[in-house]
Design an enzyme around this catalytic site. Sequence first.
Site, PDB file in Angstrom:
ATOM      1  N   LYS A  32       0.893  -1.161   0.000  1.00 56.59           N
ATOM      2  CA  LYS A  32       0.000   0.000   0.000  1.00 56.59           C
ATOM      3  C   LYS A  32       0.929   1.208   0.000  1.00 56.59           C
ATOM      4  O   LYS A  32       0.864   2.082   0.876  1.00 56.59           O
ATOM      5  CB  LYS A  32      -0.910  -0.056   1.245  1.00 56.59           C
ATOM      6  CG  LYS A  32      -1.956   1.041   1.335  1.00 56.59           C
ATOM      7  CD  LYS A  32      -3.081   0.911   0.328  1.00 56.59           C
ATOM      8  CE  LYS A  32      -3.966   2.144   0.385  1.00 56.59           C
ATOM      9  NZ  LYS A  32      -4.960   2.188  -0.694  1.00 56.59           N
ATOM     10  N   ASP A  51      -5.867  -2.961  -1.574  1.00 61.04           N
ATOM     11  CA  ASP A  51      -7.319  -2.832  -1.782  1.00 61.04           C
ATOM     12  C   ASP A  51      -7.723  -3.444  -3.121  1.00 61.04           C
ATOM     13  O   ASP A  51      -8.667  -4.231  -3.219  1.00 61.04           O
ATOM     14  CB  ASP A  51      -7.773  -1.365  -1.638  1.00 61.04           C
ATOM     15  CG  ASP A  51      -6.819  -0.337  -2.222  1.00 61.04           C
ATOM     16  OD1 ASP A  51      -5.775  -0.727  -2.775  1.00 61.04           O
ATOM     17  OD2 ASP A  51      -7.130   0.873  -2.132  1.00 61.04           O
TER      18      ASP A  51
END
Length: 358
Positions: free
Chosen positions: A189, A222
């Site tokens: 991320k 995600d």
Amino acid sequence: MPEYKIAVIRGDGIGIEVVEEGLKVLKAVARTGCFTLQLTEFPWSTNYYFEHREMMPKDGIETLRKFDAIFLGAVGHPKVQDHITLNGLLLPIRRAFDQYVCLRPSVLYPGVKSPLAGRKPWDIDLVVIRENTEGEYANVGGFQYRDQPEEVAIQSSVFTRRGCERVITYAFDLARSRNKKKHVTSITKSNAQGYGMVLWDRIFKAVAEKYPDIATDSLLIDRACMDFIRRPEQFDVVVASNLFGDILTDIGAVITGSLGLASSANLDPSRRYPSMFEPTHGSAPDIAGKGIANPMAQILTAALMLRQLGQEAAGQVVESAVQKVLYEGKVISPDLGGRAKTTEVGDAIVAALGAPAR
Ligand code: NAD
Ligand code: IPM
Ligand code: MN
């Protein structure tokens, strides 16, 4: 004939029940094989904690060091906060024995229905390599102004060049030796976590250059969660940070049928220390003691242990027996839509040992 010394820790909840079945299968396969297993049980668990105020004795790590492998069920009890129990047993073992690779396969076996529409057997066949000793689990931080209105909690992630390099390299070597899609996906991320995971991304690129035969992707967590559901067939080897690997492997489990099928190995690839074999699932307090837990994850984890000990053929025999029971679909636990008890599933797998694979 080689003899392997195995430390057995059932732990809590369904760990107690599923380890029983794992041992049943291990003993049966050892009887037919060309090795012996010396199994030593340790009662370390939250029940042990209730009596001793510690999850394992002070010299627990020293005791375990002498073993060839650790076979563990699960840890976690509804009456004690998880950070106490897990930091008292599971996480210190992973760190003390430098088990920097957590290997978690997700395979859609014949006979198992994926909750995803239109998936056929083997459509999903991926392995997550989860970094297992640092990252978000580094255990660095603390509280300031405890119980005051100004209270501050700091939890730091630690990403080291050496730590990233070794786990990413393991993933590339695995993609090569699996010889399937020859693909590695890295998960971070780094758009929001601008230091540790930026280092990870840089190292991923550098390692990838040494493996021109392996294709790569770099995804944000995600997006990766979405792709595990939308198109899981695209994945081969997935390498992820400690926390992201943890989350992704519960998704990997459920898209391939159940957490009750998800095996896992905490490996020290250098073999300086014992590796630890515990399924992906936890102690499942909601079904503990009812005799309905699926022992297949624990049994497939035993297969991973046999392979790591050098008993590849025995590992294959165990995995094939699980596959046969799944394919026949007669002795299946409730998580997979059946009615069989934990012990019945274990017995069926023992009976299937040596039968041809599907
Ligand atoms: P969990 O994995 O224990 O359970 C999640 C869900 O999956 C529950 O509904 C459970 O019934 C089901 N499930 C899990 N394993 C199953 C099996 N073999 N057969 C059938 N159903 C199964 O996760 P949780 O509920 O978040 O955690 C419970 C406790 O376990 C907590 O204390 C947690 O910290 C701990 N935990 C420990 C480990 C470990 O020891 N490796 C892993 C995960 C969670
Ligand atoms: C797992 C578990 C553990 C982890 C917990 C219980 C600390 O969820 O093995 O997947 O996050 O590593
Ligand atoms: Mn987990």
